[in-house]
Scaffold this active site. Sequence first.
Site, short mmCIF file in Angstrom:
data_model
loop_
_atom_site.label_atom_id
_atom_site.label_comp_id
_atom_site.label_asym_id
_atom_site.label_seq_id
_atom_site.Cartn_x
_atom_site.Cartn_y
_atom_site.Cartn_z
CG ASN A 387 52.51 11.13 51.97
OD1 ASN A 387 52.37 10.96 50.48
ND2 ASN A 387 51.70 9.83 52.22
CG ASP A 388 49.80 15.49 51.93
OD1 ASP A 388 49.22 15.03 51.46
OD2 ASP A 388 50.09 16.09 52.84
#
Lengths: 461, 92
Positions: A387-388
């Site tokens: 995600n990040d």
Amino acid sequence: MPAAVINFAYLLASALFIFALKGMSHPRTAVRGNLLGALGMFIAVLVTVLDRRIISYEIILAGLVVGAGVGAVLAVRIQMTAMPQMVALLNGFGGAASALVAGAALAETIHVGGAFGLQLTVATALSGLIGGVTFLGSLVAFGKLQELITGAAVVFPGRHAVNAVFLLINIALCVFVVMQPEQLLWYWLLLAAACILGILATIGIGGADMPVVISLLNSYSGLAACATGFVLQNNMLIIAGSLVGASGIILTQIMCKAMNRSLANVLFGGFGAQAVTKGDDIYKGKVKAASPEEIAMLLENAQRVAIVPGYGMAVSQAQHAVRTLSALLEKRGAEVFFAIHPVAGRMPGHMNVLLAEADVPYEALKEMDVANPLFPQTDVSIIIGANDVVNPLARTDPKSPIAGMPILDVDKSRTVVVIKRSLSPGFAGIPNPLFAADNTLMFFSDGQKAVNDIINALKES
Amino acid sequence: MELFVTTLTIFVLAIFVGFEVITKVPPTLHTPLMSGSNAISGITLVGAVLSAGTQHTTLTTVLGFLAVVFATINVVGGFLVTHRMLGMFKRK
């Protein structure tokens, strides 16, 4: 055995340790390197056991048998996904051993009425301090990774003050150990205070920052061995310890750079405890969910496919399914590569080990610098459990907590497929505009199940 | 003091060697590097063996025994798990 022979053997062992680390420069030579390291250790222990000062072998043998048994069982049974916990635990044991040896050396010197040189006392204090912090710090890291305790950063009001007080207590106890080495109690108090400091220092760090923490504790375990080397006036311990210390420091630097954060920010920033921004307005009406059949259709026509794994792949044990998918795509003539972000997963190189376990050849694993220029010519990028590290906000929003963090430029590929359970934010607690991008399709599902669904859809088409 | 300077020299030079060698390790091997270097830091085992075997007092013997156990877990577990991992890295 004469001291010269022992020291010569120690020199040989030290050289073998350097060869061991040198072997790690390539997967081809790494196996041999590791064996050389083990040989060095064997030689070192063997000549030590033959030391004339040793009067009894029962205790040594008992310790070796217990330790080897536990170590072997751990090493053989641990799952590859759980490797970060394993390394954390081993770091801790190394630190504890060093602190205990320094304590024993101090007790011995007191017992035989030997002289307390400054080197002995200072090194003993450092050994206790670093060893204690490493031991409990590693156990906390282990607990977080094993999810025995919360993986989130535990922050409480005034924690910086509490940490500072405990740091001062530790320093004061170090001074006491140096000033009054004949009082063994000071050493035990120091060790206890160091253990508490270890807990305090790691409890406030969130799960996804564990790559940094484990690297740092790795370095500490080396430095503890090093300090013990100064206590025992043993060059081999110093050499081996500093090699490990250097290794851990380098990995720590690499991890911090890959997040564009300072070490101080990782250690004291309480990252991962902040309020989570939902980002409903970013996602509203823009997120497109796709079925496995649609994704299979895309993949059928793709010439180049990127697979971007994250911690989610480890959690759902999807590495074997991912391997099957990549083999299937390659059989259909597509080129598949894996793009690995340095901090993907819970320790440096975590994803690489998982994919290696699933028989992905290491040539197919691309580092960020190599992968990023490939994305504009990539037809489909499949994000699984990351995600990040693929959040474009890092490039565009200077106020974002991940601002300036180097990311994998998956948004530049023609189509992005994100396999994820929900729209929940990653560790940084911020929404990811990638999920709402025009060229992104979301596949809401468990990682392993999703990949298997895509494989089945591909086979049926 | 002279002895200390010699020891310090070895320490500093070893750090330099460490930096030179480790910077050449590719990211794909970072996990085995950690577990392998971890096993090497178990070298404190030699100190533990001495404490456990010389048996000055009950205290040092107990401390030595515990240290032998911890360090051996570190050494055996570290080298074995590294070996197991490295065996998985294959070419095409």
